[in-house]
Design an enzyme around this catalytic site. Structure first.
Site, PDB file in Angstrom:
ATOM      1  N   PRO A  13      21.425 -19.343 -46.082  1.00 10.84           N
ATOM      2  CA  PRO A  13      20.976 -19.980 -44.839  1.00 10.84           C
ATOM      3  C   PRO A  13      19.476 -19.835 -44.676  1.00 10.84           C
ATOM      4  O   PRO A  13      18.885 -18.823 -45.036  1.00 10.84           O
ATOM      5  CB  PRO A  13      21.734 -19.209 -43.756  1.00 10.84           C
ATOM      6  N   GLU A  14      18.852 -20.856 -44.138  1.00 17.96           N
ATOM      7  CA  GLU A  14      17.422 -20.829 -43.880  1.00 17.96           C
ATOM      8  C   GLU A  14      17.200 -20.661 -42.379  1.00 17.96           C
ATOM      9  O   GLU A  14      18.129 -20.421 -41.625  1.00 17.96           O
ATOM     10  CB  GLU A  14      16.779 -22.103 -44.433  1.00 17.96           C
ATOM     11  N   HIS A 112      37.408 -10.672 -48.094  1.00 19.74           N
ATOM     12  CA  HIS A 112      35.975 -10.385 -48.092  1.00 19.74           C
ATOM     13  C   HIS A 112      35.409 -10.181 -46.681  1.00 19.74           C
ATOM     14  O   HIS A 112      34.210 -10.341 -46.471  1.00 19.74           O
ATOM     15  CB  HIS A 112      35.223 -11.494 -48.817  1.00 19.74           C
ATOM     16  N   ARG A 131      30.163 -12.784 -52.022  1.00 20.88           N
ATOM     17  CA  ARG A 131      29.255 -12.382 -53.101  1.00 20.88           C
ATOM     18  C   ARG A 131      28.532 -11.071 -52.804  1.00 20.88           C
ATOM     19  O   ARG A 131      27.845 -10.529 -53.666  1.00 20.88           O
ATOM     20  CB  ARG A 131      28.239 -13.501 -53.375  1.00 20.88           C
ATOM     21  N   ARG A 173      -4.551 -21.132 -54.968  1.00 22.70           N
ATOM     22  CA  ARG A 173      -3.222 -21.256 -55.560  1.00 22.70           C
ATOM     23  C   ARG A 173      -3.104 -22.573 -56.323  1.00 22.70           C
ATOM     24  O   ARG A 173      -3.395 -23.641 -55.786  1.00 22.70           O
ATOM     25  CB  ARG A 173      -2.132 -21.196 -54.494  1.00 22.70           C
TER      26      ARG A 173
END
Length: 292
Positions: A13-14, A112, A131, A173
């Site tokens: 998730p962001e 889980h 996970r 950069r």
């Protein structure tokens, strides 16, 4: 009825998804006392502390906040005169939080479901993570000096994220700007979908070397990032596979994407076919005509 307050089996998730989760969790548990904490499997990214139950039980959650993609449960002093602090949660790659309101029929714990929080008003919060890349860490502080938070970049929706600061962070950069936006030292929470969408809104090609962007284009980019994230939060996030809002319905920002996931389709602004390329192992989408 069960509420889903998180994300995901397939992708991390962001910021928008975590922000939606934080707001939902805040509404469910702010002002409530942790009556019980059960850890069924300590094997997360870092092992859950064996004594975490003793630390948490009896504390009141005074607020739920977000820093980058971390959820912060702010807790007051415990009855045993232990000082306040915060529980830091991260959903990792496949984690989700589910809230069962007071009086709800609670189904049996799934394989889980690693952590459970029971609150004094009867709500139950479960942390599910197949996970096990998530985190659950207690911090004896209420500021941002914890090692997980100390070196993070600015919040894109906060006042300290601006074109001048972004220009300084990108100076020299040579990496593509899309890659740079996904660096949490530059700015936090701008994930793959939102980097592609913000760059489209700003009219910047994703493979432009980051250090070559001038002040005008960076100012456009800052505003595009803010607008993209705010629109995604208002839409409940993006549901590509597993993410759901608190009532179980999908977020719908993915339906409004200009470029993400639309390779070969006509640009909604100019009609040119949307292109796809790979950057740092991730799919990037852009319009070759609108973005230069």
């Amino acid at each position: 009825m069960q509420q889903t307050v998180g994300v995901t089996k397939s992708s991390m998730p962001e910021l928008p998804e975590v922000e939606v989760t934080v707001r939902s969790l805040r509404a469910a548990v702010k002002g409530q006392i942790i009556q019980a904490f059960l850890c069924h499997d300590r094997r997360l990214r870092q092992p859950v502390a064996a004594g975490l139950s003793r630390t948490l039980v009896g504390r009141c959650v005074t607020d739920v906040r977000r820093r980058a993609k971390y959820l912060l449960l702010i807790c007051d002093d415990s009855p045993g005169n232990k000082p306040g602090g915060m529980l830091i949660l991260h959903l990792g790659m496949s984690g989700s939080l589910r809230v069962f309101p007071p009086g709800a029929d609670v189904p049996p714990r799934r394989k889980h479901d690693h952590l459970e929080f029971l609150f004094d008003h009867g709500a139950l919060v479960r942390y599910h993570d197949p996970r096990r890349f998530g985190l659950c860490v207690w911090a004896h502080t209420l500021d941002k000096t914890h090692k997980l938070l100390a070196n993070l970049g600015p919040e894109p929706l906060a006042g300290d994220f601006h074109a001048e600061g972004l220009r300084a962070a990108l100076q020299g950069r040579t990496a593509p700007i899309k890659n740079a936006l996904m660096d949490a030292h530059v700015v936090v929470g701008v994930g793959n979908i939102y980097a592609s969408e913000a760059l489209f809104r700003a009219g910047i090609r994703p493979d432009t070397p980051a250090g070559r962007l001038g002040g005008v284009r960076l100012a456009r980019l800052v505003e595009a990032i803010r607008a993209t994230l705010e629109d995604a939060i208002a839409a409940g996030g993006s549901s590509l596979r597993d993410y759901a809002q608190t009532d179980g319905s999908d977020g719908w920002f993915q339906n409004d994407c200009f470029v993400y996931g639309r390779a070969g389709e006509p640009c909604r602004c100019c009609g040119a076919p949307i292109r796809q390329l790979r950057q740092a192992g991730r799919a990037t989408f852009f319009c070759p005509r609108c973005q230069r």
